[in-house]
Scaffold this motif. Sequence first.
Motif, PDB file in Angstrom:
ATOM      1  N   GLU A  64     -15.468   4.938  18.323  1.00 50.70           N
ATOM      2  CA  GLU A  64     -15.080   4.766  19.945  1.00 50.70           C
ATOM      3  C   GLU A  64     -15.745   3.579  20.675  1.00 50.70           C
ATOM      4  O   GLU A  64     -15.105   2.722  21.246  1.00 50.70           O
ATOM      5  CB  GLU A  64     -15.476   6.157  20.898  1.00 50.70           C
ATOM      6  N   LYS A  65     -16.913   3.425  20.372  1.00 50.93           N
ATOM      7  CA  LYS A  65     -17.984   2.408  21.124  1.00 50.93           C
ATOM      8  C   LYS A  65     -17.234   0.850  20.465  1.00 50.93           C
ATOM      9  O   LYS A  65     -17.200  -0.086  21.000  1.00 50.93           O
ATOM     10  CB  LYS A  65     -19.257   2.720  20.793  1.00 50.93           C
ATOM     11  N   ARG A  68     -13.960  -0.155  22.011  1.00 53.93           N
ATOM     12  CA  ARG A  68     -13.956  -0.484  23.205  1.00 53.93           C
ATOM     13  C   ARG A  68     -14.670  -2.102  23.419  1.00 53.93           C
ATOM     14  O   ARG A  68     -14.020  -3.079  23.742  1.00 53.93           O
ATOM     15  CB  ARG A  68     -14.944   0.300  24.081  1.00 53.93           C
ATOM     16  N   ALA A  88     -19.003  -3.619  27.652  1.00 56.67           N
ATOM     17  CA  ALA A  88     -18.415  -2.565  26.999  1.00 56.67           C
ATOM     18  C   ALA A  88     -19.571  -1.545  26.401  1.00 56.67           C
ATOM     19  O   ALA A  88     -19.407  -0.503  26.619  1.00 56.67           O
ATOM     20  CB  ALA A  88     -17.270  -3.198  25.791  1.00 56.67           C
ATOM     21  N   TYR A  92     -19.870   2.228  27.848  1.00 53.90           N
ATOM     22  CA  TYR A  92     -19.873   3.492  26.965  1.00 53.90           C
ATOM     23  C   TYR A  92     -21.096   4.291  27.034  1.00 53.90           C
ATOM     24  O   TYR A  92     -20.714   5.574  27.023  1.00 53.90           O
ATOM     25  CB  TYR A  92     -19.290   2.852  25.423  1.00 53.90           C
TER      26      TYR A  92
END
Length: 204
Positions: A64-65, A68, A88, A92
């Motif tokens: 997910e990170k 992003r 970003a 996160y």
Amino acid sequence: MARAGLTADRVTLAGAELADEVGLDRVTMSAVARRLGVKDASLYVHVRNLEDLRGRIALLAADEKTIRIAEATAGRAGKDALVAYATAWRKYAHDHPGRYTATQIPIEIDPELLARALGPWRAVELTYSMLRAYALDEPDLTDAVRLIRSTLHGFTSLEAAGGFAHARPAEDSWVRCLDALHALLKHWPAHDPVHDEHDEGAPA
């Protein structure tokens, strides 16, 4: 028998959501089972144990990170890329504190799961790509990656813990920290021959 609709991904997501709410260290198999409305034994059909679940949460968070950061830095270079990357990362960490913790602490991860994961490896590629405009060679490039990671993790962790008690807004300090990082990366210090000579003689 496994409950219909229950999967390893669903168990992992439930654990990740719980980690964000109460902290990764307070996630237990029993707590995840209660969240899903199942008995503890149902989870062990999909994940081996708590350590396996934590590893899965870490890989989910890494993916997910990384996504992003990739979206934020796409088409950017130099300071623009650095700021987008850092912003970003910080967002996160703010949005998913428990998952973020899982990406920053040593967790034993199933080698088979790790081999299929994209996040951890793509994150390294993204970081090196973001630094390309600064024209650093090894070992400076590795040192710069470590500096950036230390700075971003340190700032976001202190901020999350309420460690910035000064009246100056943390956002203002964040902007200046990124200005300072950019300046340092542009004017990376030359190697000290004496220090280099000492390193060469040191044991590996």
